[in-house]
Write a protein that holds these residues in place. Structure first.
Motif, mmCIF file in Angstrom:
data_model
loop_
_atom_site.group_PDB
_atom_site.id
_atom_site.type_symbol
_atom_site.label_atom_id
_atom_site.label_comp_id
_atom_site.label_asym_id
_atom_site.label_seq_id
_atom_site.Cartn_x
_atom_site.Cartn_y
_atom_site.Cartn_z
ATOM 1 N N GLU A 94 0.815 -1.220 0.000
ATOM 2 C CA GLU A 94 0.000 0.000 0.000
ATOM 3 C C GLU A 94 0.851 1.274 0.000
ATOM 4 O OE1 GLU A 94 0.517 -1.222 4.323
ATOM 5 O OE2 GLU A 94 0.111 -2.224 2.402
ATOM 6 N N ASN A 127 0.305 -1.007 -6.436
ATOM 7 C CA ASN A 127 -0.316 -0.021 -7.311
ATOM 8 C C ASN A 127 0.486 0.072 -8.611
ATOM 9 O OD1 ASN A 127 -2.276 1.900 -7.800
ATOM 10 N ND2 ASN A 127 -1.098 3.578 -6.910
ATOM 11 N N THR A 149 4.047 -7.247 -14.284
ATOM 12 C CA THR A 149 2.925 -7.951 -13.655
ATOM 13 C C THR A 149 3.260 -9.412 -13.392
ATOM 14 O OG1 THR A 149 1.376 -6.485 -14.809
ATOM 15 C CG2 THR A 149 0.476 -8.508 -13.872
ATOM 16 N N GLN A 155 -4.625 -2.637 -14.204
ATOM 17 C CA GLN A 155 -4.897 -2.911 -12.796
ATOM 18 C C GLN A 155 -5.730 -4.182 -12.640
ATOM 19 O OE1 GLN A 155 -3.495 -0.532 -10.591
ATOM 20 N NE2 GLN A 155 -3.765 -2.173 -9.124
ATOM 21 N N LYS A 156 -6.700 -4.373 -13.534
ATOM 22 C CA LYS A 156 -7.562 -5.557 -13.469
ATOM 23 C C LYS A 156 -6.750 -6.837 -13.715
ATOM 24 C CE LYS A 156 -11.700 -5.082 -15.155
ATOM 25 N NZ LYS A 156 -12.631 -5.331 -14.022
ATOM 26 N N GLU A 215 -4.544 -7.464 -10.597
ATOM 27 C CA GLU A 215 -5.337 -7.966 -9.472
ATOM 28 C C GLU A 215 -5.747 -9.416 -9.690
ATOM 29 O OE1 GLU A 215 -8.507 -5.173 -9.193
ATOM 30 O OE2 GLU A 215 -7.280 -3.623 -8.211
ATOM 31 N N SER A 216 -6.063 -9.776 -10.935
ATOM 32 C CA SER A 216 -6.489 -11.153 -11.218
ATOM 33 C C SER A 216 -5.361 -12.149 -10.972
ATOM 34 C CB SER A 216 -6.973 -11.274 -12.663
ATOM 35 O OG SER A 216 -5.882 -11.230 -13.576
ATOM 36 N N THR A 235 -0.995 -6.886 -5.646
ATOM 37 C CA THR A 235 -1.707 -5.855 -4.893
ATOM 38 C C THR A 235 -1.002 -4.502 -4.929
ATOM 39 O OG1 THR A 235 -0.582 -6.571 -2.864
ATOM 40 C CG2 THR A 235 -2.747 -7.526 -3.321
#
Length: 321
Positions: free
Chosen positions: A28, A129, A55, A118-119, A122-123, A127
């Motif tokens: 975060e 940013n 990613t 981002q999708k 996340e998949s 996590t």
């Protein structure tokens, strides 16, 4: 409070530092702005090599041997395309194709590329940013004796063999920076530039109107990790590209390519001879072993780089107190 960190990164080299940061830092408090100027359409699908490498690396799904793509891949779709007479020099695995199909479908629906990235992240359980510098078209073009080539044509098809005469970023003038990228730079306590190619991985990010200005005016401490070891890159054409762009093929050239954007530079211990000249240019310099092959090396480089940058930050806070 734990400082907020924003990392500017390309693909393979950037992903190594990103992994190191992810291993030691709260997600975060960490943002990564990736390069999108290597993006290109293949077989009707929109491929985003650097963003996918970041990613897949952060998801621990990357093919470690080749440094890109997904582990355990098959290439049956590519073999079928080849039988049909399609050019298949851009090696895309079957699982990787699924990512590109998904991305292309959402782009056709008008969904922002930033939201798509981002999708996808996340998949895969990422996590952190992960941000794009722009949602607008931006492509690196390289001029060689063969004429102008898209970056993937130069990098993959031609294997970086042609001499680089010029580099340009098509669409940069018209591109708009994403508000998320600008906010990540503005609100960061530390901005790091990964050991990515300064000419074709980081420069395209800086070419997006507003990004360079944000880096010039941020209150964050700004530190780059040089991609050079012993005056050369471990992999890729960054050293030759620096020379082609008129920069010295050394850490002095790396620093010159980031003029006005750095407070400090991390260089490899084998390049300690560059230190005095760099410090003469009002840069703080740290030397260490920067080769990142194993997970523990990535974490160590990340930890030592943060500690180096945090020293300036605390000094600045004391002066301002």
């Amino acid at each position: 409070m734990t400082p907020r960190i924003t990392l500017l990164a390309g693909g393979v080299g950037g992903a190594k530092l990103a992994e190191g940061l992810a291993a030691i830092y709260p997600p975060e408090r960490l943002s990564i702005i990736g390069n999108v100027a290597d993006d290109q359409e293949f077989h009707g699908l929109w491929v985003s090599p650097d963003i996918d490498t970041l990613t897949y690396s952060l998801a621990n799904l990357i093919d470690r041997k080749q440094g890109w793509g997904l582990t355990g891949e098959s290439h049956r779709v590519l073999a079928g395309l080849e039988r049909l007479g399609c050019e298949t020099w851009m090696s895309l695995g079957d699982q990787d194709m699924a990512t590109h199909i998904f991305r292309t479908q959402l782009r056709h629906q008008g969904i922002r590329p930033s939201a798509i990235a981002q999708k996808i992240a996340e998949s895969l359980g990422v996590t952190i940013n992960l941000l794009l510098p722009t949602d607008d078209p931006l492509q690196t073009r390289v001029r060689t004796e063969q004429g102008w080539l898209a970056f993937q044509e130069y990098f993959v098809r031609e294997r970086c063999l042609p001499e680089v005469q010029e580099v340009r970023f098509e669409g940069a003038t018209e591109a708009r920076a994403t508000p998320e990228a600008l906010a990540a730079i503005k609100t960061a306590d530390i901005v790091l530039i990964a050991p990515s190619n300064p000419v074709v991985s980081i420069a395209p990010i800086l070419a997006v109107p507003g990004i360079r200005r944000a880096l010039e005016t941020t209150r964050a401490v700004r530190v780059a990790v040089s991609p050079l070891i012993g005056g050369r890159t471990v992999k890729g054409p960054a050293d030759r590209m620096l020379s082609a762009m008129g920069y010295p093929c050394s850490n002095l050239g790396v620093a010159a390519s980031y003029t006005g954007l750095l407070d400090g530079l991390v260089i490899d211990q084998d390049d300690g001879a560059d230190r005095a000249e760099l410090e003469a240019k009002d840069l703080r310099v740290m030397t260490m072993a920067t080769l990142m092959t194993r997970a523990e090396e990535k974490a160590r480089v990340a930890e030592e780089t943060i500690a180096f940058a945090d020293t300036f930050r605390r000094e600045r806070e004391e002066v301002e107190a």
